[in-house]
Design an enzyme around this catalytic site. Structure first.
Site, short mmCIF file in Angstrom:
data_model
loop_
_atom_site.label_atom_id
_atom_site.label_comp_id
_atom_site.label_asym_id
_atom_site.label_seq_id
_atom_site.Cartn_x
_atom_site.Cartn_y
_atom_site.Cartn_z
N LEU A 10 0.87 -1.17 0.00
CA LEU A 10 0.00 0.00 0.00
C LEU A 10 0.91 1.22 0.00
O LEU A 10 1.94 1.24 0.70
CB LEU A 10 -0.90 0.03 1.24
CG LEU A 10 -2.02 -1.02 1.31
CD1 LEU A 10 -2.75 -0.92 2.65
CD2 LEU A 10 -2.99 -0.88 0.16
N ASP A 11 0.54 2.25 -0.76
CA ASP A 11 1.34 3.47 -0.78
C ASP A 11 1.45 4.06 0.62
O ASP A 11 0.60 3.81 1.48
CB ASP A 11 0.71 4.51 -1.71
CG ASP A 11 0.77 4.10 -3.17
OD1 ASP A 11 1.57 3.20 -3.49
OD2 ASP A 11 0.02 4.68 -3.97
N VAL A 12 2.47 4.86 0.84
CA VAL A 12 2.73 5.40 2.17
C VAL A 12 1.54 6.20 2.69
O VAL A 12 1.26 6.21 3.90
CB VAL A 12 4.03 6.25 2.17
CG1 VAL A 12 3.87 7.49 1.29
CG2 VAL A 12 4.45 6.62 3.59
N THR A 35 -1.65 5.65 1.74
CA THR A 35 -2.86 4.83 1.67
C THR A 35 -3.03 4.06 2.97
O THR A 35 -2.07 3.55 3.53
CB THR A 35 -2.79 3.86 0.48
OG1 THR A 35 -2.66 4.61 -0.73
CG2 THR A 35 -4.03 3.00 0.40
N HIS A 95 0.44 1.78 -7.82
CA HIS A 95 -0.39 3.00 -7.82
C HIS A 95 -1.61 2.85 -8.71
O HIS A 95 -2.09 3.83 -9.28
CB HIS A 95 0.42 4.21 -8.28
CG HIS A 95 1.72 4.42 -7.57
ND1 HIS A 95 1.84 4.42 -6.19
CD2 HIS A 95 2.97 4.66 -8.05
CE1 HIS A 95 3.10 4.63 -5.86
NE2 HIS A 95 3.80 4.77 -6.97
#
Length: 234
Positions: free
Chosen positions: A98-100, A102, A183
């Site tokens: 998961l993105d930082v 998110t 992403h």
């Protein structure tokens, strides 16, 4: 058990990272350099950088990832990682990323075979996201999200998309993906003209957060583990 799966089970690294360690000659089995196709038996001695590693009991954790935490086992920049939020023993690694910025449901485990299959697009594991968008997608834009969006790395697979609510300048969208490109949600929404402001994963492979607060985690039940394994043919 293949050597990379053994290293993942021991909590040394993910299977991909384990392959790199093996290629670099840092892994030995019974005193000899390990190979990518090496199979580890019960009584074999495995060492990484001269230190013996042991198989650990299997562990399956569901974490409510908070924002500003990176989804890796370690970070060269010293940022807090998801592994810092869960018990250190037995060592587990995150399944996918998961993105930082998110938040939401993230599975961590040392079951290398399961982690590999859950992350592989072949198995189409469902991932459900709620996104706050700039503006509101039209019916045509929602249909485009559902049928496939042209990105720089190809057209996305069919998804489920439904509008949850709207305000004057923003909207809330639920997206269910069955692939996991980098992403992906953000790029899809940007491609149809509605950049993502906030992104939260509400369910992963049928697992929901069930009241977990950001930063909290729980162990999976035996039934949940069995369902995950059955879902990917294990």
């Amino acid at each position: 058990m293949r050597l990379n799966a053994f290293l993942a089970r021991a909590g040394v690294a993910s299977r991909r990272r384990a392959d790199l360690l093996i290629r670099e000659g840092r892994v030995r089995v019974n005193g000899k350099p390990g190979e990518l196709n090496t199979v580890v038996a019960k009584d074999d001695v495995v060492e990484v950088d001269g230190v013996r590693v042991e198989r650990q009991p299997l562990s399956y954790l569901l974490l409510h990832k908070p924002p500003d935490v990176v989804t890796t086992a370690s970070d060269p920049h010293g940022r807090k990682t998801v592994v810092d939020l869960v018990p250190s023993e037995p060592r587990v690694v995150p399944v996918g990323r998961l993105d930082v910025d998110t938040t939401g449901a993230l599975l961590l485990t040392n079951d290398g075979d399961l982690a590999h299959r859950l992350a592989h697009p072949r198995y189409g594991v469902p991932k459900v996201y709620e996104a706050e968008l700039e503006g509101t997608p039209t019916a045509a834009e929602l249909e485009l999200l559902r049928s496939g969006v042209e990105l720089e790395d190809g057209v996305t697979a069919p998804t489920e998309a439904r509008l949850l609510g709207r305000s004057r300048r923003s909207s809330r969208l639920e997206l269910t993906l069955h692939e996991g490109r980098k992403h992906q949600v953000k790029r899809m929404c940007e491609a149809v003209g509605h950049p993502v402001r906030l992104l939260h994963r509400v369910r992963y492979a049928g697992l929901d957060l069930g009241g977990l607060e950001p930063g909290e985690w729980r162990e999976l039940t035996k039934d949940e583990v069995a369902a995950l394994r059955a879902g990917v043919g294990l």
